[in-house]
Write a protein that holds these residues in place. Structure first.
Motif, mmCIF file in Angstrom:
data_model
loop_
_atom_site.group_PDB
_atom_site.id
_atom_site.type_symbol
_atom_site.label_atom_id
_atom_site.label_comp_id
_atom_site.label_asym_id
_atom_site.label_seq_id
_atom_site.Cartn_x
_atom_site.Cartn_y
_atom_site.Cartn_z
ATOM 1 N N HIS A 1 -12.400 3.321 -3.534
ATOM 2 C CA HIS A 1 -11.307 2.435 -3.114
ATOM 3 C C HIS A 1 -10.560 1.835 -4.312
ATOM 4 O O HIS A 1 -9.349 1.631 -4.255
ATOM 5 C CB HIS A 1 -11.826 1.342 -2.183
ATOM 6 N N ARG A 2 -11.286 1.556 -5.392
ATOM 7 C CA ARG A 2 -10.604 1.035 -6.588
ATOM 8 C C ARG A 2 -9.637 2.088 -7.135
ATOM 9 O O ARG A 2 -8.539 1.773 -7.581
ATOM 10 C CB ARG A 2 -11.633 0.652 -7.656
ATOM 11 N N HIS B 1 -14.741 -7.717 6.856
ATOM 12 C CA HIS B 1 -13.636 -6.769 7.034
ATOM 13 C C HIS B 1 -13.461 -6.399 8.513
ATOM 14 O O HIS B 1 -12.439 -5.850 8.901
ATOM 15 C CB HIS B 1 -13.778 -5.531 6.130
ATOM 16 N N LEU C 1 -9.463 -3.538 1.126
ATOM 17 C CA LEU C 1 -10.484 -2.650 0.557
ATOM 18 C C LEU C 1 -11.502 -3.476 -0.231
ATOM 19 O O LEU C 1 -12.709 -3.202 -0.196
ATOM 20 C CB LEU C 1 -9.822 -1.596 -0.345
ATOM 21 N N GLU D 1 -13.950 -5.034 2.101
ATOM 22 C CA GLU D 1 -14.969 -4.043 2.487
ATOM 23 C C GLU D 1 -16.003 -3.876 1.372
ATOM 24 O O GLU D 1 -17.216 -3.825 1.628
ATOM 25 C CB GLU D 1 -14.305 -2.696 2.808
ATOM 26 N N ARG E 1 -4.664 0.789 3.882
ATOM 27 C CA ARG E 1 -4.901 -0.651 3.826
ATOM 28 C C ARG E 1 -4.497 -1.204 2.446
ATOM 29 O O ARG E 1 -4.723 -0.535 1.433
ATOM 30 C CB ARG E 1 -6.394 -0.946 4.048
ATOM 31 N N GLN F 1 -8.064 4.318 -5.424
ATOM 32 C CA GLN F 1 -6.873 4.316 -4.560
ATOM 33 C C GLN F 1 -5.928 3.201 -5.005
ATOM 34 O O GLN F 1 -4.712 3.386 -5.062
ATOM 35 C CB GLN F 1 -7.294 4.145 -3.094
ATOM 36 N N ASN G 1 -18.396 4.098 -2.995
ATOM 37 C CA ASN G 1 -17.312 3.611 -2.142
ATOM 38 C C ASN G 1 -16.417 2.635 -2.909
ATOM 39 O O ASN G 1 -15.194 2.609 -2.722
ATOM 40 C CB ASN G 1 -17.920 2.920 -0.912
ATOM 41 N N GLU G 2 -17.040 1.850 -3.791
ATOM 42 C CA GLU G 2 -16.247 0.942 -4.630
ATOM 43 C C GLU G 2 -15.364 1.733 -5.609
ATOM 44 O O GLU G 2 -14.171 1.434 -5.762
ATOM 45 C CB GLU G 2 -17.182 -0.007 -5.398
ATOM 46 N N PHE H 1 -4.945 -3.338 -0.978
ATOM 47 C CA PHE H 1 -6.175 -3.395 -1.786
ATOM 48 C C PHE H 1 -7.058 -4.581 -1.389
ATOM 49 O O PHE H 1 -8.288 -4.472 -1.411
ATOM 50 C CB PHE H 1 -5.824 -3.431 -3.276
ATOM 51 N N SER I 1 0.851 -1.195 0.000
ATOM 52 C CA SER I 1 0.000 0.000 0.000
ATOM 53 C C SER I 1 0.877 1.231 0.000
ATOM 54 O O SER I 1 2.106 1.140 0.050
ATOM 55 C CB SER I 1 -0.940 0.023 1.200
#
Lengths: 169, 169
Positions: free
Chosen positions: A147-148, A84, A56, A59, A51, A150, A143-144, A53, A46
């Motif tokens: 995080h994707r 998670h 994530l 989650e 965190r 990121q 949210n998906e 991936f 990361s």
């Protein structure tokens, strides 16, 4: 005169079918993003103390599967029951992808049961996040994406080109 | 019997008013994310050889202002006219935030003119991306979530906590 369609308080931005097709496009892109990681980097790499991936993704899976079940049935798992939080999730890339595909099946089973009236209900998602159901649904999708995205920075910093944002299928 | 609302091909996922309010919530979070950067890092810092956040913000502004104008009027600027291509954009944090706020005003002016029928049209956005208009609109919103999320990794790697994803206003 299509009066109803001129009234933005009631006019449709997109239909339920269109929103779920849009989400499945995003989900396919997220699956390709998981595939772009080596197993080691997926679980251990990361940037900035965030965190890895894999966590994530867990989650995202928690919000998608138990989320659509809560949206349709009104029965919400508590956050303390979700993978998670409990740590009870696949510890391999293959296992994560397999759960990803199982969650796609769950989503496709529940999605046709979603109704306009239900989306306008107000309810505490996962027993704690009170909001309109359509807003909870948008939160889960957003949210998906968040995080994707990121994870795309993780990939770039590993010298790997992420799958293009605009290619969904 | 609310037959129409049981048919997912026509049932509303969310209304136009709800979608634009949702977007403005995201836009407020993106504005807070811009504010979290120092001017130097905003224009010069990135991870993995990616664009600094300022350039991503310029792209977001290009898609939002000229985007909503194209959605409403059918008059699309070409990509070669947009600031992230021409380089003609504010070179200070204050200037970017000022253009952000001007774009909020433009969005609020055009949004009430968006109709269901228009969102179901198929048209080449910016003269080159042919899609249903609702899909173009979702792309513009999703692209903002995507690039802002990348900026949260920049912030974390600088030791700065980004504004919480769930706090929109």
């Amino acid at each position: 005169m299509e009066t109803a369609q001129l009234d933005q308080q009631t006019a449709t931005a997109l239909t339920i079918e269109q929103l779920f097709a849009h989400w499945q496009g995003h989900r396919n892109l997220t699956r390709k993003t998981i595939e772009a990681f080596s197993e080691d980097d997926l679980f251990n790499y990361s940037v900035g103390g965030m965190r890895p991936f894999a966590l994530l993704v867990v989650e995202i899976l928690d919000l998608t599967g138990p989320g659509i079940e809560g949206i349709v049935t009104g029965k919400w798992k508590g956050m303390e029951e979700l993978a998670h939080t409990t740590g009870n999730y696949p510890k391999t890339k293959e296992g994560l992808l397999s759960q990803w595909d199982a969650t796609t099946t769950i989503l496709n089973q529940f999605a046709p049961q979603v109704t306009y009236a239900r989306l306008q209900d107000t309810e505490a998602a996962f027993g704690m996040y009170e909001d309109k159901i359509y807003s909870t649904l948008m939160y889960i999708i957003d949210n998906e994406i968040h995080h994707r995205a990121q994870a795309t920075v993780y990939l770039r910093s590993l010298g790997i080109a992420p799958p293009p944002f605009w290619e969904r299928f």
